[in-house]
Design an enzyme around this catalytic site. Structure first.
Site, mmCIF file in Angstrom:
data_model
loop_
_atom_site.group_PDB
_atom_site.id
_atom_site.type_symbol
_atom_site.label_atom_id
_atom_site.label_comp_id
_atom_site.label_asym_id
_atom_site.label_seq_id
_atom_site.Cartn_x
_atom_site.Cartn_y
_atom_site.Cartn_z
ATOM 1 N N ASN A 1 1.315 -4.235 -9.854
ATOM 2 C CA ASN A 1 2.106 -3.577 -8.501
ATOM 3 C C ASN A 1 1.432 -4.586 -7.446
ATOM 4 O O ASN A 1 0.548 -4.426 -7.378
ATOM 5 C CB ASN A 1 1.731 -2.019 -8.717
ATOM 6 C CG ASN A 1 2.434 -1.449 -7.483
ATOM 7 O OD1 ASN A 1 2.015 -1.706 -6.545
ATOM 8 N ND2 ASN A 1 3.010 -0.314 -8.113
ATOM 9 N N HIS B 1 0.207 -2.380 -2.667
ATOM 10 C CA HIS B 1 -1.068 -3.025 -2.067
ATOM 11 C C HIS B 1 -1.645 -4.141 -0.840
ATOM 12 O O HIS B 1 -2.290 -4.084 0.033
ATOM 13 C CB HIS B 1 -2.521 -2.568 -2.435
ATOM 14 C CG HIS B 1 -1.749 -0.400 -2.587
ATOM 15 N ND1 HIS B 1 -1.901 -0.222 -1.304
ATOM 16 C CD2 HIS B 1 -2.004 -0.008 -3.799
ATOM 17 C CE1 HIS B 1 -1.545 1.581 -2.309
ATOM 18 N NE2 HIS B 1 -2.039 1.518 -3.798
ATOM 19 N N HIS C 1 7.437 -0.557 -5.196
ATOM 20 C CA HIS C 1 7.409 1.151 -4.590
ATOM 21 C C HIS C 1 7.950 0.901 -3.362
ATOM 22 O O HIS C 1 6.649 0.896 -2.269
ATOM 23 C CB HIS C 1 6.240 2.284 -5.722
ATOM 24 C CG HIS C 1 6.829 2.971 -5.103
ATOM 25 N ND1 HIS C 1 6.225 4.479 -5.303
ATOM 26 C CD2 HIS C 1 7.889 3.817 -4.886
ATOM 27 C CE1 HIS C 1 6.652 5.909 -5.002
ATOM 28 N NE2 HIS C 1 6.900 5.581 -4.211
ATOM 29 N N ARG D 1 9.295 3.570 -0.564
ATOM 30 C CA ARG D 1 8.990 4.257 -0.103
ATOM 31 C C ARG D 1 9.556 4.888 0.866
ATOM 32 O O ARG D 1 10.080 4.480 1.745
ATOM 33 C CB ARG D 1 6.939 5.440 0.724
ATOM 34 C CG ARG D 1 6.818 4.857 -1.303
ATOM 35 C CD ARG D 1 4.708 5.385 -0.883
ATOM 36 N NE ARG D 1 3.904 6.311 -1.562
ATOM 37 C CZ ARG D 1 3.971 7.088 -1.989
ATOM 38 N NH1 ARG D 1 4.539 8.559 -0.960
ATOM 39 N NH2 ARG D 1 3.065 7.797 -3.134
ATOM 40 N N ARG E 1 5.862 3.027 3.740
ATOM 41 C CA ARG E 1 4.388 2.224 4.281
ATOM 42 C C ARG E 1 3.565 1.110 3.692
ATOM 43 O O ARG E 1 2.859 0.907 4.241
ATOM 44 C CB ARG E 1 3.580 3.668 3.944
ATOM 45 C CG ARG E 1 3.212 3.961 2.482
ATOM 46 C CD ARG E 1 1.995 5.127 1.509
ATOM 47 N NE ARG E 1 2.664 6.148 1.769
ATOM 48 C CZ ARG E 1 1.675 7.495 1.376
ATOM 49 N NH1 ARG E 1 1.350 7.424 0.996
ATOM 50 N NH2 ARG E 1 2.742 8.682 1.535
ATOM 51 N N GLU F 1 10.237 0.869 -8.040
ATOM 52 C CA GLU F 1 9.747 2.157 -8.503
ATOM 53 C C GLU F 1 10.511 3.069 -6.958
ATOM 54 O O GLU F 1 10.740 2.521 -5.798
ATOM 55 C CB GLU F 1 8.547 2.294 -8.016
ATOM 56 C CG GLU F 1 7.477 1.861 -9.479
ATOM 57 C CD GLU F 1 5.861 2.281 -8.647
ATOM 58 O OE1 GLU F 1 5.574 2.819 -8.034
ATOM 59 O OE2 GLU F 1 5.299 1.683 -9.919
ATOM 60 N N THR G 1 1.541 8.377 -5.520
ATOM 61 C CA THR G 1 1.954 9.252 -6.581
ATOM 62 C C THR G 1 1.233 10.200 -7.971
ATOM 63 O O THR G 1 0.538 9.632 -8.341
ATOM 64 C CB THR G 1 2.665 8.461 -7.424
ATOM 65 O OG1 THR G 1 3.519 7.233 -6.595
ATOM 66 C CG2 THR G 1 3.640 9.184 -8.651
ATOM 67 N N GLU H 1 7.688 5.728 -18.344
ATOM 68 C CA GLU H 1 5.980 5.578 -18.313
ATOM 69 C C GLU H 1 5.207 7.042 -18.170
ATOM 70 O O GLU H 1 5.191 7.996 -17.083
ATOM 71 C CB GLU H 1 5.956 4.645 -16.794
ATOM 72 C CG GLU H 1 4.623 4.265 -16.404
ATOM 73 C CD GLU H 1 4.893 3.488 -14.758
ATOM 74 O OE1 GLU H 1 5.486 2.433 -15.566
ATOM 75 O OE2 GLU H 1 3.696 3.432 -14.711
ATOM 76 N N HIS I 1 -1.160 3.888 -13.948
ATOM 77 C CA HIS I 1 -1.439 4.983 -13.144
ATOM 78 C C HIS I 1 -3.162 4.518 -13.251
ATOM 79 O O HIS I 1 -3.457 4.865 -14.131
ATOM 80 C CB HIS I 1 -0.887 6.189 -12.370
ATOM 81 C CG HIS I 1 -1.787 6.578 -11.011
ATOM 82 N ND1 HIS I 1 -0.690 5.897 -9.998
ATOM 83 C CD2 HIS I 1 -2.503 7.066 -10.468
ATOM 84 C CE1 HIS I 1 -0.869 6.626 -8.493
ATOM 85 N NE2 HIS I 1 -2.098 7.209 -8.833
HETATM 86 N N1 PXP Z 1 2.902 3.328 -12.627
HETATM 87 C C1 PXP Z 1 3.575 4.148 -11.561
HETATM 88 C C2 PXP Z 1 4.960 4.612 -11.709
HETATM 89 C C3 PXP Z 1 3.438 4.084 -10.253
HETATM 90 O O1 PXP Z 1 4.112 4.698 -8.827
HETATM 91 C C4 PXP Z 1 1.697 3.374 -9.731
HETATM 92 C C5 PXP Z 1 1.319 3.525 -8.623
HETATM 93 O O2 PXP Z 1 2.276 3.373 -7.427
HETATM 94 C C6 PXP Z 1 1.855 2.618 -10.662
HETATM 95 C C7 PXP Z 1 1.741 2.508 -11.933
HETATM 96 C C8 PXP Z 1 0.390 1.814 -10.216
HETATM 97 O O3 PXP Z 1 -1.005 2.233 -10.302
HETATM 98 P P1 PXP Z 1 -2.233 1.979 -10.181
HETATM 99 O O4 PXP Z 1 -1.604 1.448 -8.177
HETATM 100 O O5 PXP Z 1 -3.423 3.221 -9.624
HETATM 101 O O6 PXP Z 1 -3.077 0.215 -10.574
#
Ligand code: PXP
Length: 262
Positions: free
Chosen positions: A12, A15, A48, A50, A54, A75, A106, A156, A198
């Site tokens: 992901n 960030h 994702h 949003r 952001r 996402e 999330t 998931e 997550h």
């Molecule tokens: N899976 C989903 C569905 C998420 O919303 C997120 C966070 O955006 C992640 C995985 C990844 O989480 P993390 O950034 O905490 O590793």
């Protein structure tokens, strides 16, 4: 003895966009991060979009979809705006997540059981367009049953509570690990493909990777944070090794039921 299929890693990159947006401009570029992630062993890229944009922006999704050589996992909140964007881009997968404007990330899973009527047309529409729909849910039997009822091919499992429990001591961690194991088994027995994610880090990834029914992990924040110290490729490569070792493709194998190394 469960059969161990390979475990996919979705990285992901939200960030990377968070850091870019802190100063405006184009650096660091999420697409460049995605390409590096693939070179380091990511099987897919997750982003994702949003409602408040952001981190990831519409133009990032355009570029990722146009340039990536691996599957894009989009996402999205269960809104008409996001459905329209998904239908325009037709990503490999769409993961439906709960979204609240004021949350930092999330927090918690989608209440699929409480929103069957709202989710059904969305799951149907995305599925009819050839997009693999995943529901981001808590490891809770009610939510697994709702996902089955909705006909989503994938769930998931939200690992946030599990990761927090790692900080709370061995008993809490064992209990949350057990919930994930049970939910994964339950979902797989119902014909769902199981993903998880997550909050995962090197310290918490092993027991989840060792659950045979889990086929994909989506990891972001920790990998991007760790990249500050060791670089993105190194942070992802180390995660890949941790996953493969837990899965039994490395030196050690973690017992998927008792979560002990054998
Ligand atoms: N899976 C989903 C569905 C998420 O919303 C997120 C966070 O955006 C992640 C995985 C990844 O989480 P993390 O950034 O905490 O590793």
């Amino acid at each position: 003895m469960p059969r161990f299929e390979p475990l996919r890693l979705g990285v992901n990159i939200d960030h990377v966009a968070t850091i870019r947006n802190a100063r405006g401009g184009a650096h660091p570029d999420p697409l460049r991060a995605a390409e590096l992630a693939v070179a380091a062993g990511a099987d897919g890229i997750t982003a994702h979009l949003r409602e408040d944009r952001r981190h990831i922006r519409d133009a990032d999704i355009d570029r990722l979809k146009a340039e990536l050589t691996v599957p894009l996992n989009f996402e999205m909140a269960a809104t008409r705006e996001m459905v329209a964007i998904a239908l325009r881009h037709r990503p490999h997968a769409a993961c439906i997540v709960p979204e609240r404007r004021e949350e930092r990330t999330t927090e918690g899973g989608l209440d699929a059981a409480g929103q069957i009527a709202n989710l059904r047309p969305i799951v149907d529409e995305l599925g009819a367009a050839g997009i693999r729909v995943s529901l981001f849910i808590a490891p809770d039997p009610r939510q697994i049953e709702a996902a089955t009822e909705l006909g989503a091919p994938v769930v998931e499992l939200h690992t946030g509570t599990y990761c927090e429990a790692h900080e709370s001591g061995a008993d809490a961690f064992a209990a949350e690990t057990h919930r994930l194991v049970e939910a994964a088994r339950h979902g797989a027995a119902a014909g769902l493909e199981i993903h998880a994610g997550h909050g995962l880090s090197y310290d918490t990834v092993g027991p989840v990777a060792a659950i045979a029914a889990v086929r994909e992990l989506n990891i972001g924040h920790f990998l991007i944070g760790e990249a500050v110290f060791v670089g993105l490729e190194a942070s992802i490569r180390r995660m890949r090794v941790a996953m493969d070792e837990a899965r039994g493709f490395g030196q050690n194998r973690i017992d998927p039921i008792h979560q002990t190394v054998r």
